[in-house]
Design a protein around this motif. Structure first.
Motif, mmCIF file in Angstrom:
data_model
loop_
_atom_site.group_PDB
_atom_site.id
_atom_site.type_symbol
_atom_site.label_atom_id
_atom_site.label_comp_id
_atom_site.label_asym_id
_atom_site.label_seq_id
_atom_site.Cartn_x
_atom_site.Cartn_y
_atom_site.Cartn_z
ATOM 1 N N ARG A 291 0.811 -1.218 0.000
ATOM 2 C CA ARG A 291 0.000 0.000 0.000
ATOM 3 C C ARG A 291 0.845 1.269 0.000
ATOM 4 N N GLU A 292 2.134 1.118 0.229
ATOM 5 C CA GLU A 292 3.039 2.264 0.149
ATOM 6 C C GLU A 292 3.650 2.404 -1.236
ATOM 7 N N GLY A 293 3.251 1.514 -2.146
ATOM 8 C CA GLY A 293 3.740 1.584 -3.514
ATOM 9 C C GLY A 293 5.131 1.038 -3.717
ATOM 10 N N ARG A 294 5.624 0.229 -2.766
ATOM 11 C CA ARG A 294 6.986 -0.292 -2.901
ATOM 12 C C ARG A 294 6.980 -1.816 -2.979
ATOM 13 N N ARG A 295 7.997 -2.350 -3.655
ATOM 14 C CA ARG A 295 8.203 -3.785 -3.701
ATOM 15 C C ARG A 295 8.832 -4.244 -2.386
ATOM 16 N N PHE A 296 8.633 -5.529 -2.045
ATOM 17 C CA PHE A 296 9.139 -6.010 -0.757
ATOM 18 C C PHE A 296 9.586 -7.466 -0.795
ATOM 19 N N ILE A 322 -2.328 -6.419 2.850
ATOM 20 C CA ILE A 322 -2.751 -6.458 1.448
ATOM 21 C C ILE A 322 -1.592 -6.010 0.561
ATOM 22 N N ALA A 323 -1.594 -6.496 -0.675
ATOM 23 C CA ALA A 323 -0.611 -6.082 -1.672
ATOM 24 C C ALA A 323 -1.279 -6.140 -3.035
ATOM 25 N N TYR A 324 -0.532 -5.730 -4.055
ATOM 26 C CA TYR A 324 -1.075 -5.694 -5.416
ATOM 27 C C TYR A 324 -0.078 -6.323 -6.374
ATOM 28 N N GLU A 355 -3.117 6.843 -12.888
ATOM 29 C CA GLU A 355 -4.505 6.394 -12.748
ATOM 30 C C GLU A 355 -4.565 5.087 -11.962
ATOM 31 N N LEU A 356 -3.601 4.213 -12.196
ATOM 32 C CA LEU A 356 -3.570 2.952 -11.463
ATOM 33 C C LEU A 356 -3.340 3.205 -9.975
ATOM 34 N N ALA A 357 -2.427 4.117 -9.660
ATOM 35 C CA ALA A 357 -2.158 4.451 -8.256
ATOM 36 C C ALA A 357 -3.408 4.985 -7.583
ATOM 37 N N ALA A 358 -4.164 5.818 -8.281
ATOM 38 C CA ALA A 358 -5.401 6.353 -7.715
ATOM 39 C C ALA A 358 -6.400 5.238 -7.447
ATOM 40 N N ALA A 359 -6.506 4.291 -8.378
ATOM 41 C CA ALA A 359 -7.430 3.175 -8.190
ATOM 42 C C ALA A 359 -7.000 2.293 -7.013
ATOM 43 N N MET A 360 -5.689 2.165 -6.801
ATOM 44 C CA MET A 360 -5.150 1.366 -5.701
ATOM 45 C C MET A 360 -5.146 2.123 -4.382
ATOM 46 N N ASP A 361 -5.349 3.437 -4.442
ATOM 47 C CA ASP A 361 -5.265 4.313 -3.271
ATOM 48 C C ASP A 361 -3.867 4.267 -2.654
ATOM 49 N N VAL A 362 -2.844 4.361 -3.521
ATOM 50 C CA VAL A 362 -1.464 4.471 -3.060
ATOM 51 C C VAL A 362 -0.877 5.761 -3.625
ATOM 52 N N ALA A 364 0.921 8.186 -5.774
ATOM 53 C CA ALA A 364 1.260 8.066 -7.193
ATOM 54 C C ALA A 364 2.759 8.218 -7.430
ATOM 55 N N ALA A 365 3.397 9.164 -6.729
ATOM 56 C CA ALA A 365 4.829 9.379 -6.925
ATOM 57 C C ALA A 365 5.633 8.170 -6.466
ATOM 58 N N ALA A 366 5.207 7.572 -5.340
ATOM 59 C CA ALA A 366 5.922 6.394 -4.829
ATOM 60 C C ALA A 366 5.798 5.224 -5.806
ATOM 61 N N LEU A 367 4.593 4.985 -6.312
ATOM 62 C CA LEU A 367 4.410 3.876 -7.245
ATOM 63 C C LEU A 367 5.173 4.123 -8.542
ATOM 64 N N ALA A 368 5.087 5.343 -9.062
ATOM 65 C CA ALA A 368 5.801 5.660 -10.307
ATOM 66 C C ALA A 368 7.303 5.494 -10.115
ATOM 67 N N GLY A 369 7.810 5.903 -8.959
ATOM 68 C CA GLY A 369 9.240 5.744 -8.696
ATOM 69 C C GLY A 369 9.648 4.289 -8.613
ATOM 70 N N THR A 370 8.833 3.471 -7.971
ATOM 71 C CA THR A 370 9.124 2.031 -7.877
ATOM 72 C C THR A 370 9.189 1.410 -9.259
ATOM 73 N N ILE A 371 8.205 1.705 -10.092
ATOM 74 C CA ILE A 371 8.139 1.095 -11.423
ATOM 75 C C ILE A 371 9.271 1.610 -12.309
ATOM 76 N N ALA A 372 9.555 2.905 -12.239
ATOM 77 C CA ALA A 372 10.629 3.462 -13.069
ATOM 78 C C ALA A 372 11.981 2.867 -12.679
ATOM 79 N N GLY A 373 12.230 2.761 -11.386
ATOM 80 C CA GLY A 373 13.489 2.170 -10.939
ATOM 81 C C GLY A 373 13.607 0.712 -11.330
ATOM 82 N N PHE A 374 12.508 -0.006 -11.223
ATOM 83 C CA PHE A 374 12.498 -1.415 -11.615
ATOM 84 C C PHE A 374 12.774 -1.547 -13.114
ATOM 85 N N ASN A 375 12.045 -0.799 -13.921
ATOM 86 C CA ASN A 375 12.193 -0.902 -15.375
ATOM 87 C C ASN A 375 13.618 -0.592 -15.812
#
Length: 482
Positions: A291-296, A322-324, A355-362, A364-375
């Motif tokens: 829920r914090e938008g980070r991988r674990f 919970i996780a996604y 938009e995905l972050a909003a739907a997940m209620d996490v 947005a900057a944290a999720l985008a950063g996680t995905i960008a760093g991963f990619n």
């Protein structure tokens, strides 16, 4: 007061295997099932029927699996006893009972063939354990290739039919409330006000995973919030009854089998219609965030057969338990259809990461950063190949060891998951014949345990499909002595 030769307590796979073996020896067998008939079958009913067994490849399996035109295009690698033992040793980190493992592995092939000869039906698990290659061939992976026709539902239907053919009496809605003991030996059971005497009693009534209080007591705080995947009737009272007469505890009482489980479906506990379809097991292809938008965790540490049973616990420890699971449009067609196209499934779908972050209620900057760093960290010198550990690594924290693919092509998909508990690893102390032992190692005459009621084989994790195998091998052994 009534009397039989053998009482089996519990009507799942292990219990029926014990009953079949005893009946084949001419014993009068009574199987007692706590659940009413419409809810019977134990945890076995809820499984996919996957059965881990030693074999020498496709040619060694063709006489026990149902015909399928895909067989001529299938590659099924042999799975040796050494492979099976190494997998058990690896996933339990060496904490399992070595002698019990040796027996389960060594008798796995013969026991499956015994059940097939009795009338149980098996098939190759194309949709769960193989990937179709571009040339139309299939490669099986992960050491787990064989399963029951119609999954756990078919497994239990076959067991009930065979039991009737063998003359086994099955009594439903018959919860055992205690064991009858005389001079240190077990001589029967108590069902309500009725006493049923027997020369032997086989306990096959599962663990304590369906009791929130016992989960909290032995697994730790928070486990009362886990979702029960299987039968709601495995509440541990039969294990407690054995402990009360001097049985010892066996195995690891502090860990269990738990998986990633649909968090949003309204009827996501003990669902007899959807059973195993509520699992979400294509996670090695994508990423998982909290829920914090980070991988674990490392989604690609190994084939899912060797990681799925421990990751439910990790999900439980995340904020809100919970996780996604996240995938993009490129990965979405590769997901298991039986799970990710389940009736009533409700993934979150969006055209952008924000938009995905909003739907997940996490955030947005944290999720985008996680995905960008991963990619950006993916080693794309290796092509994606889900049939092998392909070394396609993402050098993030935590690392993803295999199958790393960019989350880059819209639409994006998020599947909410929580912890689904399957069974507890701790049970009664016993030997390789299922004979129940005291803490000092003395055999309790007349008392046996098999299936999830017998502790010792698993700890912390388990290789997929080995639970049904252990139940049938030790169940057969117990029934051969009872």
């Amino acid at each position: 007061m009534s009397a039989v030769d053998v009482v089996v307590v519990g009507g799942g796979n292990a219990g029926f295997c014990a009953a079949h073996a005893a009946a084949q020896r001419g014993r009068r067998v009574l199987l007692l099932e706590k659940a009413p008939q419409a809810e019977a079958g134990g945890n076995s009913y809820y499984t996919a029927g996957a059965t881990r067994m030693v074999h020498d490849g496709l040619s060694d399996l063709l006489d026990i699996v149902e015909p399928d035109e895909r067989h001529q295009r299938a590659e099924v690698p042999p799975y040796s006893a050494a492979d099976f033992l190494a997998d058990l040793e690896k996933v339990t980190e060496g904490r399992g009972d070595k002698e019990l493992a040796r027996v389960v592995v060594g008798e796995s092939r013969d026991t499956v063939r015994w059940l097939h000869d009795l009338g149980l039906r098996y098939r190759l698990m194309y949709e769960r354990q193989a990937y179709e290659r571009p040339d139309g061939s299939y490669l099986f992976w992960g050491g787990l290739h064989v399963g029951n026709v119609d999954g756990g539902v078919g497994l239990m239907a076959d067991h009930v039919r065979v039991a009737a053919e063998l003359g086994i009496e099955v009594r439903y809605a018959a919860p055992v409330s205690g064991l009858l003991s005389e001079d240190g030996a077990v001589v029967g059971v108590r069902v309500g006000d009725e006493e049923i005497r027997a020369a032997s009693v086989v306990l096959a009534a599962g663990g304590f995973e369906a009791d929130p209080q016992l989960r909290s007591e032995y697994l730790g705080d928070g486990w009362q919030n886990a979702k029960v995947r299987g039968t709601p009737y495995n509440t541990g009272e039969v294990i407690r009854a054995a402990l009360e007469i001097g049985a010892g505890r066996g195995g690891d009482w502090s860990t269990c089998h738990s998986v990633q489980w649909d968090a949003s479906y309204p009827q996501n506990e003990s669902n007899r219609e959807l059973t195993n379809r509520l699992t979400r097991q294509s996670y090695p292809l994508g990423i998982i965030v909290n829920r914090e938008g980070r991988r674990f965790l490392d989604e690609g540490a190994d084939f899912r057969n060797y990681t799925y049973a421990k990751y439910g616990k990790v999900i439980l420890e995340q904020p809100g338990s919970i996780a996604y699971q996240l995938f993009d449009a490129t990965l979405r067609p590769m997901l298991r259809a039986e799970e990710y196209d389940m009736p009533g499934i409700a993934p979150l779908v969006a055209g952008s990461i924000d938009e995905l972050a909003a739907a997940m209620d996490v955030d947005a900057a944290a999720l985008a950063g996680t995905i960008a760093g991963f990619n950006a960290s993916i080693d794309d010198s290796h092509p994606l190949d889900p049939t092998i550990k392909d070394g396609r690594r993402a050098a993030t924290d935590p690392v993803k060891s295999n199958w790393a693919s960019a989350i880059a092509t819209p639409p994006f998909y998020a599947y909410p998951v929580t912890c689904g508990i399957t069974f507890t690893f701790g049970g009664l102390r016993g030997d390789t014949h299922g004979r129940v032992l005291t803490d000092s190692g003395t055999v309790i005459d007349g008392l046996y345990a098999c299936g999830e009621a017998l502790g010792g084989l698993f700890s912390g994790n388990y290789p997929g499909g080995s639970g049904l195998t252990a139940g049938m091998v030790i169940g057969r052994r117990a029934g051969s002595l009872a």
